[in-house]
Write a protein that holds these residues in place. Structure first.
Motif, PDB file in Angstrom:
ATOM      1  N   ALA A  50       0.833  -1.203   0.000  1.00  0.00           N
ATOM      2  CA  ALA A  50       0.000   0.000   0.000  1.00  0.00           C
ATOM      3  C   ALA A  50       0.868   1.255   0.000  1.00  0.00           C
ATOM      4  CB  ALA A  50      -0.939  -0.003   1.201  1.00  0.00           C
ATOM      5  N   LEU A  51       1.968   1.220   0.764  1.00  0.00           N
ATOM      6  CA  LEU A  51       2.877   2.364   0.800  1.00  0.00           C
ATOM      7  C   LEU A  51       3.573   2.552  -0.546  1.00  0.00           C
ATOM      8  CD1 LEU A  51       4.430   1.777   4.330  1.00  0.00           C
ATOM      9  CD2 LEU A  51       2.975   3.703   3.669  1.00  0.00           C
ATOM     10  N   LEU A  52       4.021   1.446  -1.133  1.00  0.00           N
ATOM     11  CA  LEU A  52       4.683   1.533  -2.431  1.00  0.00           C
ATOM     12  C   LEU A  52       3.743   2.076  -3.500  1.00  0.00           C
ATOM     13  CD1 LEU A  52       6.731  -1.797  -2.473  1.00  0.00           C
ATOM     14  CD2 LEU A  52       7.670   0.523  -2.500  1.00  0.00           C
ATOM     15  N   ALA A  53       2.473   1.678  -3.410  1.00  0.00           N
ATOM     16  CA  ALA A  53       1.480   2.128  -4.382  1.00  0.00           C
ATOM     17  C   ALA A  53       0.935   3.520  -4.058  1.00  0.00           C
ATOM     18  CB  ALA A  53       0.328   1.119  -4.443  1.00  0.00           C
ATOM     19  N   ASP A  55      -1.103   4.231  -1.789  1.00  0.00           N
ATOM     20  CA  ASP A  55      -2.536   3.984  -1.591  1.00  0.00           C
ATOM     21  C   ASP A  55      -2.902   4.376  -0.165  1.00  0.00           C
ATOM     22  OD1 ASP A  55      -5.107   3.059  -1.350  1.00  0.00           O
ATOM     23  OD2 ASP A  55      -4.617   0.935  -1.687  1.00  0.00           O
ATOM     24  N   GLY A  56      -3.315   5.641   0.011  1.00  0.00           N
ATOM     25  CA  GLY A  56      -3.624   6.126   1.354  1.00  0.00           C
ATOM     26  C   GLY A  56      -4.740   5.364   2.014  1.00  0.00           C
ATOM     27  N   GLY A  57      -5.798   5.042   1.266  1.00  0.00           N
ATOM     28  CA  GLY A  57      -6.903   4.281   1.828  1.00  0.00           C
ATOM     29  C   GLY A  57      -6.476   2.911   2.288  1.00  0.00           C
ATOM     30  N   GLY A  58      -5.591   2.278   1.521  1.00  0.00           N
ATOM     31  CA  GLY A  58      -5.094   0.960   1.897  1.00  0.00           C
ATOM     32  C   GLY A  58      -4.274   0.996   3.168  1.00  0.00           C
ATOM     33  N   VAL A  59      -3.487   2.065   3.340  1.00  0.00           N
ATOM     34  CA  VAL A  59      -2.698   2.222   4.566  1.00  0.00           C
ATOM     35  C   VAL A  59      -3.617   2.365   5.772  1.00  0.00           C
ATOM     36  CG1 VAL A  59      -1.075   3.714   5.793  1.00  0.00           C
ATOM     37  CG2 VAL A  59      -0.714   3.215   3.364  1.00  0.00           C
ATOM     38  N   ILE A  60      -4.608   3.233   5.661  1.00  0.00           N
ATOM     39  CA  ILE A  60      -5.503   3.524   6.769  1.00  0.00           C
ATOM     40  C   ILE A  60      -6.266   2.279   7.214  1.00  0.00           C
ATOM     41  CG2 ILE A  60      -7.633   4.761   7.363  1.00  0.00           C
ATOM     42  CD1 ILE A  60      -6.482   7.105   5.706  1.00  0.00           C
ATOM     43  N   GLU A  61      -6.734   1.486   6.257  1.00  0.00           N
ATOM     44  CA  GLU A  61      -7.508   0.294   6.585  1.00  0.00           C
ATOM     45  C   GLU A  61      -6.708  -0.725   7.379  1.00  0.00           C
ATOM     46  OE1 GLU A  61      -9.110  -1.296   3.030  1.00  0.00           O
ATOM     47  OE2 GLU A  61     -10.515   0.361   2.704  1.00  0.00           O
ATOM     48  N   LEU A 119       3.409  10.575   1.366  1.00  0.00           N
ATOM     49  CA  LEU A 119       4.248   9.653   0.621  1.00  0.00           C
ATOM     50  C   LEU A 119       4.918  10.353  -0.556  1.00  0.00           C
ATOM     51  CD1 LEU A 119       1.923   6.517   0.690  1.00  0.00           C
ATOM     52  CD2 LEU A 119       4.069   6.830   1.940  1.00  0.00           C
ATOM     53  N   GLN A 120       4.177  11.260  -1.203  1.00  0.00           N
ATOM     54  CA  GLN A 120       4.767  12.016  -2.297  1.00  0.00           C
ATOM     55  C   GLN A 120       5.920  12.898  -1.799  1.00  0.00           C
ATOM     56  OE1 GLN A 120       4.255  11.903  -5.486  1.00  0.00           O
ATOM     57  NE2 GLN A 120       2.405  10.647  -5.629  1.00  0.00           N
ATOM     58  N   LYS A 121       5.811  13.346  -0.548  1.00  0.00           N
ATOM     59  CA  LYS A 121       6.844  14.196   0.038  1.00  0.00           C
ATOM     60  C   LYS A 121       8.024  13.394   0.578  1.00  0.00           C
ATOM     61  CE  LYS A 121       5.010  18.319  -0.412  1.00  0.00           C
ATOM     62  NZ  LYS A 121       5.674  19.371  -1.205  1.00  0.00           N
ATOM     63  N   ASN A 122       7.953  12.054   0.452  1.00  0.00           N
ATOM     64  CA  ASN A 122       9.039  11.187   0.936  1.00  0.00           C
ATOM     65  C   ASN A 122       9.286  11.344   2.427  1.00  0.00           C
ATOM     66  OD1 ASN A 122       9.782   9.853  -1.505  1.00  0.00           O
ATOM     67  ND2 ASN A 122      10.814  11.719  -2.175  1.00  0.00           N
ATOM     68  N   TRP A 123       8.191  11.477   3.212  1.00  0.00           N
ATOM     69  CA  TRP A 123       8.348  11.622   4.657  1.00  0.00           C
ATOM     70  C   TRP A 123       8.913  10.371   5.315  1.00  0.00           C
ATOM     71  CZ3 TRP A 123       3.075  14.473   5.583  1.00  0.00           C
ATOM     72  CH2 TRP A 123       3.267  15.825   5.299  1.00  0.00           C
ATOM     73  N   ILE A 129      10.793   2.435   2.322  1.00  0.00           N
ATOM     74  CA  ILE A 129       9.732   1.525   1.908  1.00  0.00           C
ATOM     75  C   ILE A 129      10.265   0.427   1.003  1.00  0.00           C
ATOM     76  CG2 ILE A 129       7.510   1.347   0.729  1.00  0.00           C
ATOM     77  CD1 ILE A 129       7.048   4.290   1.470  1.00  0.00           C
ATOM     78  N   THR A 130      11.033   0.813  -0.029  1.00  0.00           N
ATOM     79  CA  THR A 130      11.475  -0.167  -1.008  1.00  0.00           C
ATOM     80  C   THR A 130      12.424  -1.197  -0.414  1.00  0.00           C
ATOM     81  OG1 THR A 130      13.265   1.306  -1.710  1.00  0.00           O
ATOM     82  CG2 THR A 130      11.199   1.419  -2.932  1.00  0.00           C
ATOM     83  N   GLN A 131      13.160  -0.815   0.625  1.00  0.00           N
ATOM     84  CA  GLN A 131      14.150  -1.724   1.199  1.00  0.00           C
ATOM     85  C   GLN A 131      13.711  -2.307   2.538  1.00  0.00           C
ATOM     86  OE1 GLN A 131      17.881   0.392   1.308  1.00  0.00           O
ATOM     87  NE2 GLN A 131      17.917   0.731  -0.899  1.00  0.00           N
ATOM     88  N   ALA A 132      12.455  -2.082   2.907  1.00  0.00           N
ATOM     89  CA  ALA A 132      11.981  -2.564   4.208  1.00  0.00           C
ATOM     90  C   ALA A 132      11.606  -4.044   4.159  1.00  0.00           C
ATOM     91  CB  ALA A 132      10.785  -1.742   4.665  1.00  0.00           C
TER      92      ALA A 132
END
Length: 213
Positions: A50-53, A55-61, A119-123, A129-132
């Motif tokens: 969800a983070l890679l995509a 997808d804010g809704g997916g993260v929240i759920e 996520l767009q701001k790379n917070w 994310i990619t290496q987690a």
């Protein structure tokens, strides 16, 4: 490390008032003990995807009720600017949102859109994310934890999960506790106020921010 904790606090704060899907799938019953480790791992993978995509809704759920309850004050504080009584992690999230978004923008955006903005701001940092990954999952009843690794190295940010209605969800409570301890410890060591420490970390995040356009 600090960027990761900042991301946890701000992205968690964006999840307020999102709510949960009505009910849960009929198949989402408590799994046998030998399946728990696999199920927790699947939740981690779902959160990572969800983070890679973005997808804010997916993260929240995927957030636990306790996570949403604890950060309920964060978005409200970001909206009205009232920080009295907030812990460092909650204030961290609220000030971070106010640093990047005006109250009018916050009011217009859904919680999912705020997550996606973060996520767009790379917070979370460009490589987190990619290496987690996650190792050594331990399950204790309806709670579980694992060792979060980034670029194959363990990091301090806790990877905790809780089973709710038969579904494993991400629990940010200890991560926010760690943010509290980091801010308080830094303030004590440098003889500054917690607010000054928070402002310093936010300022660094702005300077190190990757271009989004």
């Amino acid at each position: 490390m600090r960027n990761a904790l900042l991301g946890v606090a701000i992205l968690a704060g964006a999840g307020i008032s999102a709510g949960y899907p009505q009910g849960s799938p009929a198949s989402a019953q408590a799994a046998p003990a030998h399946q728990d480790v696999t199920a927790v791992g699947e939740t981690f993978v779902a959160a990572r995807q969800a983070l890679l995509a973005k997808d804010g809704g997916g993260v929240i759920e995927l957030l636990s009720r306790d996570s949403l309850d604890r950060v309920e004050r964060t978005r409200k504080a970001a909206l009205d600017g009232e920080m009295t009584g907030l812990g460092p992690s909650e204030k961290f999230g609220a000030l971070g949102l106010r640093q990047y978004l005006k109250p009018a923008e916050l009011r217009r955006m859904t919680p999912a859109q705020i997550v996606e903005f973060g996520l767009q701001k790379n917070w979370l940092g460009p490589n987190v994310i990619t290496q987690a990954g996650m190792e050594r999952i331990s399950v204790r009843g309806d709670r579980a934890s694992g060792t979060l690794v980034v670029n194959q190295r363990p990091v301090m940010v806790p990877a905790d999960f809780v089973r709710e209605d038969g579904v494993w969800r991400v629990d940010l409570t200890r991560a926010m506790d760690l943010t509290d301890a980091l801010v308080r410890g830094t303030a004590m060591a440098t003889k500054r106020s917690e607010d000054a420490v928070i402002k310093d970390i936010l300022d660094r995040a702005i300077r190190n921010q990757a271009p989004t356009r």
